[in-house]
Design an enzyme around this catalytic site. Structure first.
Site, PDB file in Angstrom:
ATOM      1  CG  ASP A 174     -14.107 -17.128  10.141  1.00  0.00           C
ATOM      2  OD1 ASP A 174     -12.910 -16.681  10.339  1.00  0.00           O
ATOM      3  OD2 ASP A 174     -14.594 -18.052  10.857  1.00  0.00           O
ATOM      4  CG  HIS A 226     -10.437 -18.037  12.509  1.00  0.00           C
ATOM      5  ND1 HIS A 226     -11.822 -18.009  12.462  1.00  0.00           N
ATOM      6  CD2 HIS A 226     -10.088 -18.763  13.905  1.00  0.00           C
ATOM      7  CE1 HIS A 226     -12.382 -18.644  13.282  1.00  0.00           C
ATOM      8  NE2 HIS A 226     -11.506 -19.048  14.209  1.00  0.00           N
ATOM      9  CB  SER A 407     -12.996 -21.214  15.946  1.00  0.00           C
ATOM     10  OG  SER A 407     -13.542 -20.023  16.296  1.00  0.00           O
TER      11      SER A 407
END
Length: 497
Positions: A174, A226, A407
């Site tokens: 990620d 994220h 996600s």
């Protein structure tokens, strides 16, 4: 826009000229950039190793070692001359074995020298593309006794049985990870409670740019937020009021595949390679025994942003799965229309693809739907769905915030897979059996929406797949499959349906 116009004009001029055969192997955008000076591209070799025999090996360590040995040997045997050519041209390059390919930055002479070689099958573009999800400012969102998303999938029921993901390692690729976040530090495999050792536990696939993390970071870093959020959904627990993860007893390891939210096919591929055989911080001494059991992939490679060939990473994902590693992928946020699951790695049969639901236990409008048509397969997707809207989790800098997207849904499935393997270690490395249990124990969900030729009233359908995951049911089913014969039967049925 200027580049797109140039590529189009260039493509239209080729038929009227004598086009060298090697150019047919090369993506038009690569040719256009090389004509203008320099291009970044991936050289994909014709000879790709066959790792199908890994399925016959009994356990994950043997599968991983076999896949690593086979792939790395193939690359060493077939890339030697090409690497010499690249060196002679003074090009920048990086060799990979996860698929037999080479990343290159070079001019037109370099491009022609490699593309005209018979051993080269195709030359792909390696464009950068940005993560397309809203990223809020950090905030201290209020903690709940048990977060709604964890309660909805019955994760607390599995914890009550003493199953928290113990002895299982989850990998994440990620934007990076805030490794010493209070909800993540004690689950990080590189932390023993007093000292940190990032060898074999962290890899940075960003070698240019780097944002606030720089390049080739020697400790986990997240320049976007994220990644820290997705990892919290998998394993997060600060020991106090912030038990945010599905499998808080699991350990995690991570690879940064995006530079400030921008990734490339090469950076994604590099992370997959590192997960199959993790290395030390110098990229040396790969060891498949330290590979994760499951990998979460909350990212996509959209053709609209340059990944024009949808099959560019299929070999890589397939080889990762062959190593006994579960590959979980987010479906994408392009819904609610049909056939909006259209990006790697979500489109692949070898990925376990996850759509997103809301707190009302219905599909999120943004969640991408199947079937997969971009590769001509008409493959049904997603496989399952999980909570993805307004999910509270960790945020870089030590705080917490709420995000929405597929996600956020995919990490619920990766965490549930960890619970299953903790409940029954015989499942470790048996990817087909794990996927079968996740699908068969999902809570059925139907819809009035018909996508492809599958009515939404049937299961699986192209909106919910087999349904919304149920962690407790999956753990119970995993515990019931104790015998090797039962596992073999599940694997055979799933692989030969």
């Amino acid at each position: 826009m200027v580049l797109l116009i140039f590529v189009t004009l260039f493509a239209h001029t080729l038929p009227s000229q004598a086009v060298p055969a090697w150019q047919s192997k090369v993506a038009p955008s690569v040719l256009a950039l090389a004509l203008d000076g320099e291009a970044e591209f991936i050289v994909f070799l014709a000879q790709q190793a066959d790792v199908s025999q890994a399925a016959m090996l009994p356990a994950k360590p043997q599968k991983g070692q076999y896949v690593f040995n086979t792939l790395s040997r193939q690359a060493q045997q077939t890339q030697r001359l090409l690497l010499s050519i690249l060196a002679n041209h003074g090009a920048a390059y990086r060799s990979y074995w996860v698929a037999n390919m080479i990343w290159v930055r070079g001019d037109m002479a370099t491009l022609q020298a490699v593309a005209q070689r018979a051993e080269v099958a195709q030359v792909f573009a390696n464009p950068a593309f940005r993560l397309r999800e809203p990223l809020p400012e950090p905030e201290q969102a209020a903690a709940a006794q048990v977060a709604w998303n964890l309660a909805l999938i019955n994760a607390p029921g599995a914890w009550a049985e003493g199953i928290t993901g113990q002895n299982i390692v989850i990998g994440g690729q990620d934007t990076g990870y805030d490794w010493d976040h209070p909800a993540l530090i004690n689950q990080y495999r590189g932390w023993d409670g007093e000292n940190a050792d990032h060898n074999y536990n962290w890899h940075d696939a960003i070698h240019n740019g780097g944002g606030i993390c720089g390049v080739d970071a020697v400790e986990p870093c997240d320049d976007w937020g994220h990644g820290t959020h997705t990892m919290g959904i998998m394993v997060g627990d600060d020991g106090d009021q912030n038990q945010i993860g599905v499998a808080p007893g699991a350990r995690w390891m991570g690879c940064r595949n995006m530079n400030a939210g921008v990734g490339t096919p090469a950076s994604y591929s590099e992370c997959f390679q590192w997960f199959i055989a993790p290395t030390n911080l110098q990229g040396e001494n790969p060891d498949p025994a330290l590979a994760p059991h499951v990998i979460n992939n909350s990212w996509s490679c959209p053709p609209s942003e340059g990944c024009l060939d949808p099959l560019i990473m299929r070999t890589i994902v397939s080889n990762t799965r062959a190593a006994g590693i579960v590959v979980v992928a987010s479906a994408g946020n392009s819904g609610s229309s049909c056939s909006t699951i259209n990006t790697p790695p979500a489109i692949y049969d070898e990925s376990f693809t996850v759509g997103a639901t809301t707190s009302s236990d219905v599909i999120a409008t943004y969640s991408s739907r199947g079937p997969v048509t971009i590769d001509g397969s008409n493959r049904p997707k997603p496989d399952v769905v999980a909570p993805g809207s307004d999910i509270r989790s960790s945020w870089h800098g030590g705080g917490y915030t709420n995000l929405s997207g597929t996600s956020m849904a995919a990490p619920h499935v990766a965490g549930t897979a960890a619970l299953m393997m903790a409940a029954n270690p015989n499942l470790i490395g048996q990817v087909a059996a794990i996927e079968d249990i996740l699908a068969r124990t999902a809570q059925p969900r139907t819809t009035e929406q018909t996508c492809g030729d599958v009515p939404g009233s049937l299961l699986p359908n192209n909106t919910y797949g087999y349904g919304r995951i149920d962690a407790l049911a999956a753990v119970s089913a995993a515990q019931a499959r104790l015998g090797p014969y039962q596992l073999y039967t599940a694997i055979w049925v799933n692989e030969n349906h």
